[in-house]
Design an enzyme around this catalytic site. Structure first.
Site, mmCIF file in Angstrom:
data_model
loop_
_atom_site.group_PDB
_atom_site.id
_atom_site.type_symbol
_atom_site.label_atom_id
_atom_site.label_comp_id
_atom_site.label_asym_id
_atom_site.label_seq_id
_atom_site.Cartn_x
_atom_site.Cartn_y
_atom_site.Cartn_z
ATOM 1 N N ASP A 123 42.620 41.752 33.078
ATOM 2 C CA ASP A 123 42.525 43.000 33.860
ATOM 3 C C ASP A 123 43.819 43.820 33.853
ATOM 4 O OD1 ASP A 123 39.941 42.654 34.650
ATOM 5 O OD2 ASP A 123 40.408 41.927 36.670
ATOM 6 N N VAL B 131 43.894 39.354 48.877
ATOM 7 C CA VAL B 131 44.186 38.370 47.818
ATOM 8 C C VAL B 131 42.930 37.547 47.504
ATOM 9 C CG1 VAL B 131 45.605 36.350 47.253
ATOM 10 C CG2 VAL B 131 46.607 38.247 48.539
ATOM 11 N N LYS C 252 41.421 47.913 42.231
ATOM 12 C CA LYS C 252 40.204 48.402 41.552
ATOM 13 C C LYS C 252 38.955 47.866 42.233
ATOM 14 C CE LYS C 252 38.785 44.413 39.385
ATOM 15 N NZ LYS C 252 37.623 43.653 39.734
ATOM 16 N N ALA D 296 41.629 42.778 41.738
ATOM 17 C CA ALA D 296 42.723 42.765 40.753
ATOM 18 C C ALA D 296 44.101 42.923 41.386
ATOM 19 C CB ALA D 296 42.504 43.836 39.677
#
Ligand code: ATP
Length: 288
Positions: A137, A96, A11, A101
């Site tokens: 999330d 990462v 996202k 997310a």
């Protein structure tokens, strides 16, 4: 079903505002979440041995209960007393610790996949309830598409799809912890908040140019102060045809929206040559 292969999508935040802080320390947010077509490949398979076997292509990521995807599998195995083992292989492509997310979407894929593989018959709502216990999330990652996230990120309202445009994603060679950024955020009278309601109005009108011009992320200032390379990446992308460029989540990843794929590709090439970013992708908005 003994095996399933899933795309765990990343996202970006088209808008990110922080409106306050709860007594327990969690920040109250208003965020416009948008899925993009950049993904980790998650393959799940039932195995004769008991337990969870998790592998990933990133050497420094945990493969035990510290991996959020492992936690997701454990959660459903315990609740539904699944004794048969499972192998989960995650090929990571999503940067990462990047504000995209990445971990949350892997966890969402595992919840979705296990629901299918073991025919658990959990509804979307029942899955989302379990997702929230893994992270704020995770419910959004199950939902995908364009959404307004409020509360601590868990109160989700679906919004109309954003026009499907090219997106350049660029992560500099630094990692930023979400906690570090929120700990440094100081909200005061002078704080300039992004206009989330205006962004929602632009999305409803399907106006890409206006939407891009009203994008804003309150956390950007905190992260940029420490890592000026974020501002340099934004500038570079803006100089090469981006409608707008902004940091996603708590960063350090920058994304830029474009009207044309060819312009996005050229801008990515220029950015690659500059050496400012370590991971650069040309992708698109993903609509459900
Ligand atoms: P967000 O946008 O939700 O703030 P992020 O992009 O900042 O997420 P992630 O990449 O999701 O951060 O997670 C970063 C941390 O979580 C790292 O410390 C990493 O070791 C740990 N982690 C655990 N499981 C995973 C996973 N499946 N993928 C990525 N990171 C993971």
């Amino acid at each position: 079903m003994d095996e399933i292969r899933l795309k765990a999508l990343a996202k970006i935040n088209l808008g990110l505002d922080v409106t306050g802080r709860r007594d327990d320390g969690y920040h109250l947010v208003r965020m416009i979440m948008q899925t993009i077509h950049l993904f980790d490949s998650v393959q799940m398979e039932k195995i004769p041995e008991s337990g969870i076997q998790l592998t990933t292509n990133i050497r420094f990521l945990p493969t035990d209960e510290h991996n959020i995807a492992y936690k997701a599998a454990r959660l459903l195995m315990d609740e539904f007393q699944i004794t048969q083992g499972i192998r989960i292989d995650i090929k990571k492509c999503i940067p990462v610790s990047a504000g995209m997310a990445g971990g949350s979407t892997d966890a969402a894929a595992v919840l979705y996949g296990m629901n299918q593989m073991y025919d658990l018959k959990l509804s979307q709502k029942q899955l989302a309830k379990r997702a929230l216990t893994l992270g704020a999330d995770v419910p959004y990652c199950l939902m995908r598409g364009t959404a307004l996230a409020e509360g601590i990120g868990e109160k989700l309202t679906r919004l109309p799809s954003v026009p499907r445009c090219p997106v350049v994603v660029a992560k500099p060679g630094i990692s930023v912890s979400t906690k570090w950024v929120y700990d440094r955020l100081q909200l005061g009278e002078q704080t300039k908040h992004p206009d989330i309601d205006q962004l929602i109005a632009d999305i409803k009108q399907q106006n890409l140019i206006d939407m891009a011009s009203h994008m804003g992320n309150l956390l950007e200032e905190v992260t940029v102060q420490e890592y000026p390379v974020i501002a340099q990446i934004k500038e570079n992308l803006m100089e090469h045809g981006a409608l707008n460029a902004m940091m996603s989540g708590s960063g350090p990843t920058v994304f830029a929206l474009f009207e044309e794929r060819s312009t996005a590709r050229e801008a990515a090439d220029v950015l690659r040559a500059s050496g400012l970013a370590r991971q650069i992708y040309v992708t698109t908005i993903f609509n459900v």
